[in-house]
Design a protein around this motif. Structure first.
Motif, PDB file in Angstrom:
ATOM      1  N   ASP A 101     -25.705 -72.837 -38.299  1.00 25.59           N
ATOM      2  CA  ASP A 101     -25.578 -72.667 -36.959  1.00 25.59           C
ATOM      3  C   ASP A 101     -25.972 -73.977 -36.113  1.00 25.59           C
ATOM      4  O   ASP A 101     -25.654 -74.085 -34.793  1.00 25.59           O
ATOM      5  CB  ASP A 101     -26.215 -71.738 -36.225  1.00 25.59           C
ATOM      6  CG  ASP A 101     -25.423 -70.144 -36.657  1.00 25.59           C
ATOM      7  OD1 ASP A 101     -24.104 -70.217 -36.782  1.00 25.59           O
ATOM      8  OD2 ASP A 101     -25.934 -69.203 -36.756  1.00 25.59           O
ATOM      9  N   LEU A 102     -26.662 -74.843 -37.145  1.00 29.15           N
ATOM     10  CA  LEU A 102     -27.290 -75.926 -36.511  1.00 29.15           C
ATOM     11  C   LEU A 102     -26.202 -77.137 -36.507  1.00 29.15           C
ATOM     12  O   LEU A 102     -26.522 -78.316 -35.981  1.00 29.15           O
ATOM     13  CB  LEU A 102     -28.522 -76.583 -37.206  1.00 29.15           C
ATOM     14  CG  LEU A 102     -29.473 -75.516 -37.030  1.00 29.15           C
ATOM     15  CD1 LEU A 102     -30.606 -75.940 -38.000  1.00 29.15           C
ATOM     16  CD2 LEU A 102     -30.017 -75.013 -35.609  1.00 29.15           C
ATOM     17  N   ILE A 103     -25.046 -77.167 -37.226  1.00 31.30           N
ATOM     18  CA  ILE A 103     -24.128 -78.252 -37.287  1.00 31.30           C
ATOM     19  C   ILE A 103     -22.985 -78.050 -36.247  1.00 31.30           C
ATOM     20  O   ILE A 103     -22.475 -77.002 -35.958  1.00 31.30           O
ATOM     21  CB  ILE A 103     -23.399 -78.103 -38.541  1.00 31.30           C
ATOM     22  CG1 ILE A 103     -24.438 -78.054 -39.945  1.00 31.30           C
ATOM     23  CG2 ILE A 103     -22.258 -79.048 -38.893  1.00 31.30           C
ATOM     24  CD1 ILE A 103     -23.691 -77.940 -41.186  1.00 31.30           C
ATOM     25  N   THR A 104     -22.965 -79.369 -35.424  1.00 33.69           N
ATOM     26  CA  THR A 104     -22.041 -79.317 -34.276  1.00 33.69           C
ATOM     27  C   THR A 104     -20.763 -80.375 -34.551  1.00 33.69           C
ATOM     28  O   THR A 104     -21.244 -81.251 -35.592  1.00 33.69           O
ATOM     29  CB  THR A 104     -22.646 -79.709 -32.867  1.00 33.69           C
ATOM     30  OG1 THR A 104     -23.433 -80.940 -33.219  1.00 33.69           O
ATOM     31  CG2 THR A 104     -23.675 -78.552 -32.703  1.00 33.69           C
ATOM     32  N   GLY A 105     -19.975 -80.739 -34.055  1.00 27.90           N
ATOM     33  CA  GLY A 105     -19.096 -81.702 -34.209  1.00 27.90           C
ATOM     34  C   GLY A 105     -17.710 -81.052 -34.426  1.00 27.90           C
ATOM     35  O   GLY A 105     -17.346 -79.846 -33.800  1.00 27.90           O
ATOM     36  N   LYS A 106     -16.777 -81.709 -34.984  1.00 24.62           N
ATOM     37  CA  LYS A 106     -15.317 -81.374 -35.053  1.00 24.62           C
ATOM     38  C   LYS A 106     -14.674 -82.188 -36.336  1.00 24.62           C
ATOM     39  O   LYS A 106     -14.833 -83.138 -36.612  1.00 24.62           O
ATOM     40  CB  LYS A 106     -14.654 -81.617 -33.754  1.00 24.62           C
ATOM     41  CG  LYS A 106     -14.250 -83.241 -33.341  1.00 24.62           C
ATOM     42  CD  LYS A 106     -13.460 -83.045 -32.002  1.00 24.62           C
ATOM     43  CE  LYS A 106     -14.461 -82.436 -31.008  1.00 24.62           C
ATOM     44  NZ  LYS A 106     -13.537 -82.600 -29.848  1.00 24.62           N
ATOM     45  N   ILE A 107     -13.734 -81.267 -36.928  1.00 22.02           N
ATOM     46  CA  ILE A 107     -12.746 -81.806 -37.656  1.00 22.02           C
ATOM     47  C   ILE A 107     -11.519 -81.766 -37.124  1.00 22.02           C
ATOM     48  O   ILE A 107     -10.970 -80.669 -36.820  1.00 22.02           O
ATOM     49  CB  ILE A 107     -13.012 -81.042 -39.165  1.00 22.02           C
ATOM     50  CG1 ILE A 107     -14.486 -81.295 -39.479  1.00 22.02           C
ATOM     51  CG2 ILE A 107     -11.913 -81.541 -40.172  1.00 22.02           C
ATOM     52  CD1 ILE A 107     -14.707 -80.509 -41.085  1.00 22.02           C
ATOM     53  N   VAL A 108     -10.577 -82.912 -37.536  1.00 22.58           N
ATOM     54  CA  VAL A 108      -9.366 -83.021 -36.764  1.00 22.58           C
ATOM     55  C   VAL A 108      -8.206 -83.195 -37.751  1.00 22.58           C
ATOM     56  O   VAL A 108      -8.455 -83.957 -38.559  1.00 22.58           O
ATOM     57  CB  VAL A 108      -9.243 -84.140 -35.758  1.00 22.58           C
ATOM     58  CG1 VAL A 108      -7.947 -84.128 -34.870  1.00 22.58           C
ATOM     59  CG2 VAL A 108     -10.521 -84.099 -34.662  1.00 22.58           C
ATOM     60  N   LEU A 109      -7.027 -82.328 -37.602  1.00 24.06           N
ATOM     61  CA  LEU A 109      -5.909 -82.662 -38.475  1.00 24.06           C
ATOM     62  C   LEU A 109      -5.017 -83.257 -37.376  1.00 24.06           C
ATOM     63  O   LEU A 109      -4.723 -83.116 -36.085  1.00 24.06           O
ATOM     64  CB  LEU A 109      -5.268 -81.305 -38.697  1.00 24.06           C
ATOM     65  CG  LEU A 109      -3.718 -81.470 -39.217  1.00 24.06           C
ATOM     66  CD1 LEU A 109      -3.828 -82.043 -40.610  1.00 24.06           C
ATOM     67  CD2 LEU A 109      -3.200 -79.888 -39.253  1.00 24.06           C
ATOM     68  N   THR A 110      -4.427 -84.472 -37.922  1.00 23.34           N
ATOM     69  CA  THR A 110      -3.663 -85.328 -37.093  1.00 23.34           C
ATOM     70  C   THR A 110      -2.043 -85.402 -37.386  1.00 23.34           C
ATOM     71  O   THR A 110      -1.711 -85.052 -38.516  1.00 23.34           O
ATOM     72  CB  THR A 110      -4.273 -86.827 -37.195  1.00 23.34           C
ATOM     73  OG1 THR A 110      -4.135 -87.324 -38.429  1.00 23.34           O
ATOM     74  CG2 THR A 110      -5.824 -86.796 -36.642  1.00 23.34           C
TER      75      THR A 110
END
Length: 631
Positions: free
Chosen positions: A251-260
Motif C-alpha cells: 500500500d506504500l507503493i505508488t506510480g503506474k505501469i503502462v501498456l503502449t
C-alpha cells in the motif's frame, strides 16, 4: 587565536585518497547526463526554486554552467559539507529534511560532487549565502598529483567572504569538457526527466539553454514518456483481487505501469523505481525472463520511498540499481515480479481489443459485422487471418489496421481466398507467414493487372485512331466508350447508354415519383465507389464552351435532386464533359471549369487528356509487376 590558526581558517581543504576520486568520479560518471543530474539533485536539496543549465559549444572550449537560487553555502559549509567526501547529510543533521524543512532531501552519500571530474578537469564553484560570496576552483590536474592521503588538496580560492548584493544561490561552471561532439539539450532534458520526478512541482523549475537564451527547453516529467500512446494504465497501489496481496509494503507503493501502442525504447522497457523522487533502479523486469516481444510494450515507474528508511542503505552509489541481496529488497523484488507478470498476462487481450477498435476508428468497419456477412466457410477463414494479424505481437496497431483492411478488400477475389486456404489448417499463424501470404497475393494481383494492362494498351491505340480521324459521336465514339468505360475513368465499371432520366431513376429508385421529361444525357455510369457519373460526349474536334458546362451542370443537379435518400443512394453525382478542345481564351469558360472542379461537381476533359491519363494509369501496373517480379 594564533596566527597559524587564523591562516588555517582561511583555507579550503579536501581530504581524500586519490583512488576515491578516480573510481567514484572519473570512471563512474563518464557521460554528461548523470553529472548534470547530480548537480540538479544538489540544487533541489538546497531548496532552489529555479535551476538554469547552460550548454556552450560554439567553439572548441566547451563549457557548462548550472545556476540555482537555493540557499547557497557559507565558507564554513563549503569546508565541512561540500568538500567532505562521503558525508552522509542525513546522519550529520539527524534529519531527513532540507535546511529549512521544505523538502525531503534526495542526496545521501556525499560523493555526487566527484561526478564533475568524470567529464571536466576544471570546476569553478561560486556560491552566495547571507550576502557573502565565496568562489573556488577544483583542478583535476593538481588534485590527481596529490598522492599522499595526509597531503591535503587545497582548492584555489578566487573570492573569500566577499560582501555582495547578489541573490543567494550557487553557480557551478565546468570547463575543459572531455567531449568532441556538440551538446544535445533534448537528451539532457530527457535524461533529467527519467532521473527525477520533481519537475511538476510548482516551486521547482528547470530550464536547459543551448548557447543562447532563445534556445531553451523546460524540463517536465512528461518528457519521459513523450511519443508513447497508452492503451491501458495500472495505477498503484493496485487494489485488484487478482494481484498479490502478501507484501507488507504494497500500500506504500505508488506510480503506474503502462501498456503502449508502440514498442517502448529499449532503455525504458520494464519498470523503474524511484525513492524521494529520484531514480534508484533503472527499468527492468526483475526476475522475469522477458523473452516475449510483448514485454517491449510495457513501461512504467513506481515510487518506493520506504526503502530510504531501511536500516541498511540499499541504494547503489550510481543509483542505477538497488542492492537486492537483503531480506527487505528480496521481498520487494518478489512482489514486483509477481505483479509485472500478472500485468503482462492481461496485455495480449488489451492489445487485441485496441487493434479492433483502431480498425473500426480508421475504417468505420466492424470486423465482426463484416465477417458475419461472409459464407460460413469463408467466415471461418477470414476470422482466422484477421485475428492472427490482430494477435500478432510483432505487428504495430497502425500496421494491423492496414493489413486487416487489405484482407477485407482482397476477400472479393477468389485467387486470394485460394492462397489463404493453403494456410487454413496451420494452427498458429506466424507474422512471417501472414506477410508471405500478402506478398504472394500482391504478385498474383499485379500479374493479372499486368496482363489486363497489356490488352488495354492495344485498346488505347484504337482510341487514339478514332480521335485522329475525328470519329462520329454517336455511331463510333459512343459504342467504343460503352464497351471500354475504363478509358474515361478507371473507377467506372458500368455504362447505361442513352436513357431518359425517368427510366434511369425508375430502374434504380423505383419508389421515386418523377415527372415525365424527355431530357437526355449520353451516359449515366456507376462506379465501384458508388458514385454516379453523368458523361456528355462531344466530337473529337468540338470546342467546349461555357454553354456545354452549363448543360452538364443542369443534368447533374437534376439527377441529384431526384435521387431518393436511402442507403442505396450514390455518395456523389459527378458530371464529365468530353470534347476535342477547351476554349481557354474565354474567361468565363475557364473560371467555370476551375470553379466546378474545386467543388467536385463538373469536370471538363479533352480526348487527348483521356488518352494520356489512360496510358499513364496502365503503365503503372506494368511497371509495378515488373518491379515485384524482379525482387
Amino acid at each position: 587565536m594564533t596566527e597559524e590558526k587564523k591562516s588555517c581558517s582561511d583555507e579550503l581543504v579536501m581530504r581524500f585518497d586519490p583512488n576515491t576520486i578516480e573510481h567514484l568520479g572519473v570512471k563512474m560518471y563518464s557521460t554528461l547526463p548523470p553529472v548534470i543530474a547530480e548537480i540538479v539533485s544538489n540544487s533541489y536539496d538546497a531548496e532552489a526554486k529555479n535551476v538554469e543549465i547552460w550548454l556552450f559549444d560554439n567553439d572548441e572550449n566547451k563549457s557548462i554552467k548550472i545556476k540555482d537560487d537555493g540557499h547557497g553555502m557559507s565558507f564554513e559549509e563549503i569546508n565541512s559539507q561540500f568538500l567532505r567526501i562521503g558525508r552522509n547529510r542525513r546522519k550529520d543533521t539527524h534529519s531527513q529534511y532540507s535546511k529549512n524543512k521544505k523538502r525531503l532531501v534526495i542526496g545521501k552519500k556525499g560523493i555526487g560532487k566527484l561526478s564533475f571530474f568524470g567529464i571536466s578537469s576544471k570546476i569553478q564553484v561560486e556560491t552566495v549565502s547571507a550576502s557573502i560570496k565565496n568562489t573556488f576552483i577544483l583542478d583535476w590536474s593538481v588534485l590527481k598529483n596529490t598522492e599522499d592521503f595526509d597531503e591535503n588538496y587545497k582548492p584555489e580560492i578566487v573570492t573569500l567572504n566577499e560582501n555582495t548584493t547578489d541573490e543567494e544561490g550557487t553557480l557551478i561552471t565546468l570547463y575543459n569538457i572531455n567531449r568532441k561532439t556538440s551538446f544535445s539539450p533534448d537528451d539532457i532534458a530527457y535524461t533529467l526527466a527519467k532521473s527525477f520526478q520533481v519537475f511538476d512541482e510548482t516551486d521547482f523549475n528547470v530550464l536547459v539553454y543551448h548557447n543562447i537564451e532563445s534556445n531553451k527547453i523546460e524540463v517536465k516529467n512528461e518528457l519521459r514518456y513523450k511519443n508513447l500512446n497508452p492503451i491501458h494504465t495500472w495505477n498503484f497501489p493496485l487494489h485488484i483481487d487478482r494481484y498479490p496481496k502478501d507484501y507488507y509494503c504494497e500500500d506504500l507503493i505508488t506510480g503506474k505501469i503502462v501498456l503502449t501502442e508502440e514498442t517502448v525504447p529499449s532503455k525504458m522497457r520494464g519498470v523503474s523505481l524511484f525513492s524521494r523522487n529520484k531514480l534508484v533502479n533503472e527499468y527492468e523486469f526483475y526476475d522475469i525472463k522477458a523473452t516475449s516481444h510483448g514485454y517491449s510494450y510495457i513501461t512504467g515507474w513506481l515510487n518506493v520511498d520506504f526503502i530510504d528508511l531501511f536500516n541498511e542503505d540499499v541504494i547503489s552509489t550510481n543509483r542505477r540499481s538497488l542492492n537486492w541481496e537483503t531480506t527487505e529488497t528480496r521481498d520487494l523484488r518478489a512482489y514486483l515480479t509477481k505483479t509485472i507478470q500478472g500485468i503482462f498476462n492481461e496485455t495480449k487481450k488489451l492489445k487485441e481489443e485496441n487493434k479492433v477498435n483502431k480498425f473500426l476508428e480508421d475504417t468505420g468497419i466492424s470486423i465482426e459485422d463484416w465477417t458475419n456477412k461472409l459464407p460460413a466457410h469463408e467466415k471461418k477463414l477470414a476470422k482466422k487471418i484477421v485475428h492472427s494479424i490482430i494477435g500478432s505481437e510483432g505487428i504495430e496497431t497502425s500496421k494491423a489496421s492496414e493489413l486487416v483492411k487489405f484482407v477485407q478488400d482482397s476477400f472479393q477475389f477468389q485467387s486470394f481466398k485460394d492462397i489463404a486456404n493453403e494456410i487454413h489448417e496451420v494452427e498458429n499463424l506466424s507474422t512471417e507467414r501472414i506477410l508471405t501470404l500478402f506478398k504472394e497475393w500482391e504478385l498474383i494481383e499485379a500479374r493479372e493487372m499486368y496482363k489486363l494492362s497489356l490488352g488495354r494498351i492495344e485498346t488505347i491505340k484504337t482510341f487514339e485512331k478514332l480521335i485522329t480521324e475525328n470519329a462520329k459521336e454517336v455511331q463510333q465514339i459512343h459504342p467504343f466508350f460503352e464497351k471500354f468505360p475504363w478509358i474515361l475513368d478507371p473507377r467506372i465499371n458500368m455504362f447505361r447508354h442513352e436513357l431518359q432520366y425517368a427510366k434511369i431513376l425508375q430502374e434504380n429508385y423505383p419508389e421515386t415519383n418523377l415527372e415525365e421529361k424527355n431530357r437526355r444525357i449520353d451516359f449515366l455510369c456507376t462506379s465501384v465507389s458508388n458514385h454516379r457519373f453523368i458523361i456528355e460526349i462531344k466530337r473529337p474536334l468540338h470546342l467546349i464552351t461555357k454553354k456545354d458546362i452549363d448543360q452538364a451542370k443542369d443534368y447533374r443537379s437534376f439527377i441529384e435532386d431526384h435521387l431518393e435518400s436511402n442507403v442505396y443512394s450514390p455518395n456523389r453525382v459527378i458530371a464529365y464533359v468530353v470534347g476535342g478542345k477547351i476554349d481557354f481564351d474565354d474567361r468565363k469558360t475557364k473560371d467555370e471549369i476551375d470553379s466546378m472542379q474545386r467543388i467536385d461537381k463538373v469536370y471538363v476533359k479533352t480526348f487527348n487528356q483521356l488518352l494520356t491519363d489512360a496510358r499513364n494509369y496502365h503503365k503503372e501496373f506494368i511497371d509495378r509487376y515488373e518491379k515485384l517480379n524482379n525482387t
